[in-house]
Structure formats: structure tokens, C-alpha cells
Design an enzyme around this catalytic site. Structure first.
Site, PDB file in Angstrom:
ATOM      1  N   ASP A 109      -1.560   2.297   7.210  1.00 31.14           N
ATOM      2  CA  ASP A 109      -2.000   1.411   6.132  1.00 31.14           C
ATOM      3  C   ASP A 109      -2.328   2.263   4.913  1.00 31.14           C
ATOM      4  OD1 ASP A 109      -3.366  -0.273   4.391  1.00 31.14           O
ATOM      5  OD2 ASP A 109      -4.767  -1.023   5.899  1.00 31.14           O
ATOM      6  N   VAL A 110      -1.668   1.993   3.785  1.00 34.64           N
ATOM      7  CA  VAL A 110      -1.878   2.825   2.596  1.00 34.64           C
ATOM      8  C   VAL A 110      -3.314   2.783   2.090  1.00 34.64           C
ATOM      9  CG1 VAL A 110       0.522   2.765   1.827  1.00 34.64           C
ATOM     10  CG2 VAL A 110      -1.057   0.956   1.079  1.00 34.64           C
ATOM     11  N   LYS A 147      -2.463  -6.200  -9.618  1.00 39.27           N
ATOM     12  CA  LYS A 147      -1.440  -5.504 -10.398  1.00 39.27           C
ATOM     13  C   LYS A 147      -1.943  -5.161 -11.799  1.00 39.27           C
ATOM     14  CE  LYS A 147       1.907  -5.244  -7.402  1.00 39.27           C
ATOM     15  NZ  LYS A 147       2.351  -3.929  -6.891  1.00 39.27           N
ATOM     16  N   TYR A 149      -3.020 -11.571  -6.897  1.00 41.46           N
ATOM     17  CA  TYR A 149      -1.924 -10.634  -7.150  1.00 41.46           C
ATOM     18  C   TYR A 149      -1.976 -10.096  -8.578  1.00 41.46           C
ATOM     19  CZ  TYR A 149       2.896  -8.852  -7.239  1.00 41.46           C
ATOM     20  OH  TYR A 149       4.019  -8.066  -7.367  1.00 41.46           O
ATOM     21  N   SER A 155      11.637  -1.478   3.221  1.00 39.35           N
ATOM     22  CA  SER A 155      12.492  -2.546   2.696  1.00 39.35           C
ATOM     23  C   SER A 155      12.318  -2.656   1.186  1.00 39.35           C
ATOM     24  CB  SER A 155      12.140  -3.889   3.345  1.00 39.35           C
ATOM     25  OG  SER A 155      10.799  -4.258   3.035  1.00 39.35           O
ATOM     26  N   THR A 173      13.939  -8.956  -3.511  1.00 38.90           N
ATOM     27  CA  THR A 173      13.279  -8.358  -2.355  1.00 38.90           C
ATOM     28  C   THR A 173      13.242  -9.378  -1.218  1.00 38.90           C
ATOM     29  OG1 THR A 173      11.125  -9.113  -3.140  1.00 38.90           O
ATOM     30  CG2 THR A 173      11.854  -6.919  -3.862  1.00 38.90           C
TER      31      THR A 173
END
Length: 252
Positions: free
Chosen positions: A57-58, A162, A158, A15, A193
Site C-alpha cells: 500500500d503506497v 488531487k 477525489y 494497469s 483506464t
């Protein structure tokens, strides 16, 4: 780099930014390996664009390592685009006390460790490819965020994750230069998104109005277009490209 007939990995591909990017790459003739945790959605996305879906799962080293031979079997791997990520909000110290450390750990694990995990494995495969006329063997595009630079209250986890993705860009590009592999990060602003579009309409309108120009959410297709430009422009390397309509986020 011409991606036609070459393999491109896209994480978070079921997505949002990932799916739009996978679609654009497929349209450009790439053999796309779509990675996501949502089996139904990634299977649907892969079927829709003639790609190949992978469910894991990455941040799981063993699962990613097990998947790489199957991806290598699809053809020469030339591109990795890391879009997988999570963004739960939460203060470091909230009304109920300090943030649960597991929340912070999960955000860093998916956004930063997951990005590094796929990068290390993809780069090892790209290093074995025959270079093109520019000496390129591959390109890696990671997704940072403008929160890496202007993280808001409630975005500590987050922003930290990042920020790690952003800081990873230059040392990785320098290390991989001798291999002919470029590394670039995109730092999106507010994009349409599923996460943002699930918010109440008034909240969406307020957020969109905060973007100087164009005063709207970015479209996933615009992120995908930048990925295609990075592929086409060999001088883009070691940089973090803001894609935000001149937005600079306020403290809250």
C-alpha cells in the site's frame, strides 16, 4: 535526464497510466520498479517488461520504508512516477445522509498521502546520487487531475485529494531545487483506464464527446509520452501540466 540504466519507480503500475508508463520507461532502458496492491497483475506486468514487482500500500509508511532498500539495490534511483489512485464517487450529503468519513479518508490516503509517502522516500534516495551534467539528481512526476480544478458534484473527495497533489508541486520543487531534483505534476483529463472503460458504452461515448479535441479518451501511452518528455526537458519544474484535449468539466 537519460533514464537508460537508471532506476525508475512507478506506482499503480499494474494497469492503466502506471503500466503504460512503466512499459515506456522499460523500453527506454530504465530498470523499472513497479508498485501495486494487485500481486498477480503487478507480477505479470513486471515479467512482461523485465521489471521488478513490489506489492504494498503506497500510503503504508512502514511497508514503503521496508521496500526502499530493495529498490536501491537495483541501481541509482532517478525517477518516481506516482500513478496509484482511487476515485469512488459520492456526494458529501446524499440520499442516505452524510458521506461516510472513512470513504473520504481512504481517497485522501491513497491519492495524496500515498503520493507524499513515496515522494519523501524517493527524494531522500535521489539526493545521494551523483548529479548529471545539468546538475540533476532525479525527477518526480505526480499525477493530479483536472478534477483538482473543476471537480464535479460527487467528486468532492477525489477533487480534494488531487487538489492536494497539485498544490504539493511548487513547494516540493522549490525545496528540492538545491538537491537537483525536479517535481512536476500531470493533470490528466478523461483517459482510457480500466475504470472508465468499465462504464456502459453509451456513457463512454457521451464522455468522449465532451472532449473538444481530440474527441476521445486519452490513451495511457500519451500520458507515458509526457513523462518521457518531462524527463528530457530540464526546464520543466514546479508546473502542473494539463493533459486533457481542452476539456473543462461541467458541474455534473
Amino acid at each position: 535526464m537519460d533514464i537508460a540504466g537508471q532506476v525508475a519507480i512507478v506506482t499503480g503500475a499494474a494497469s492503466g497510466l502506471g503500466r503504460a508508463t512503466a512499459q515506456a520507461l522499460a523500453a527506454a532502458g530504465a530498470v523499472v520498479a513497479l508498485i501495486d496492491l494487485d500481486e498477480a497483475m503487478v507480477t505479470d506486468a513486471a515479467r512482461a517488461m523485465g521489471g521488478h514487482g513490489f506489492v504494498f500500500d503506497v500510503a503504508d509508511a512502514a511497508a514503503a520504508e521496508a521496500a526502499m532498500p530493495r529498490i536501491e539495490a537495483l541501481g541509482p534511483l532517478r525517477l518516481l512516477v506516482n500513478c496509484a489512485g482511487v476515485a469512488p464517487a459520492g456526494k458529501i450529503v446524499g440520499r442516505d445522509g452524510p458521506m461516510d468519513l472513512a470513504v473520504f479518508e481512504r481517497v485522501v490516503r491513497v491519492n495524496l498521502i500515498g503520493t507524499f509517502n513515496l515522494m519523501r522516500l524517493a527524494a531522500a534516495v535521489m539526493a545521494k546520487q551523483t548529479p548529471n551534467a545539468e546538475g540533476e539528481r532525479g525527477v518526480i512526476v505526480n499525477t493530479a487531475s483536472i478534477a483538482a480544478f473543476e471537480g464535479q458534484i460527487g467528486q468532492a473527495a477525489y477533487a480534494a485529494a488531487k487538489g492536494g497533489v497539485a498544490s504539493l508541486t511548487l513547494p516540493a520543487a522549490r525545496e528540492f531545487a538545491s538537491l537537483g531534483i525536479r517535481v512536476v505534476a500531470i493533470a490528466p483529463g478523461l483517459f482510457g483506464t480500466p475504470m472508465l472503460l468499465s462504464m456502459p458504452e453509451k456513457v463512454q461515448e457521451s464522455l468522449a464527446a465532451s472532449v473538444p479535441f481530440p474527441s476521445r479518451f486519452g490513451r495511457p501511452e500519451e500520458y507515458a509520452a509526457l513523462v518521457l518528455h518531462i524527463l528530457a526537458n530540464p526546464m520543466l519544474n514546479g508546473s502542473i501540466l494539463r493533459l486533457d484535449g481542452a476539456l473543462r468539466m461541467a458541474p455534473r
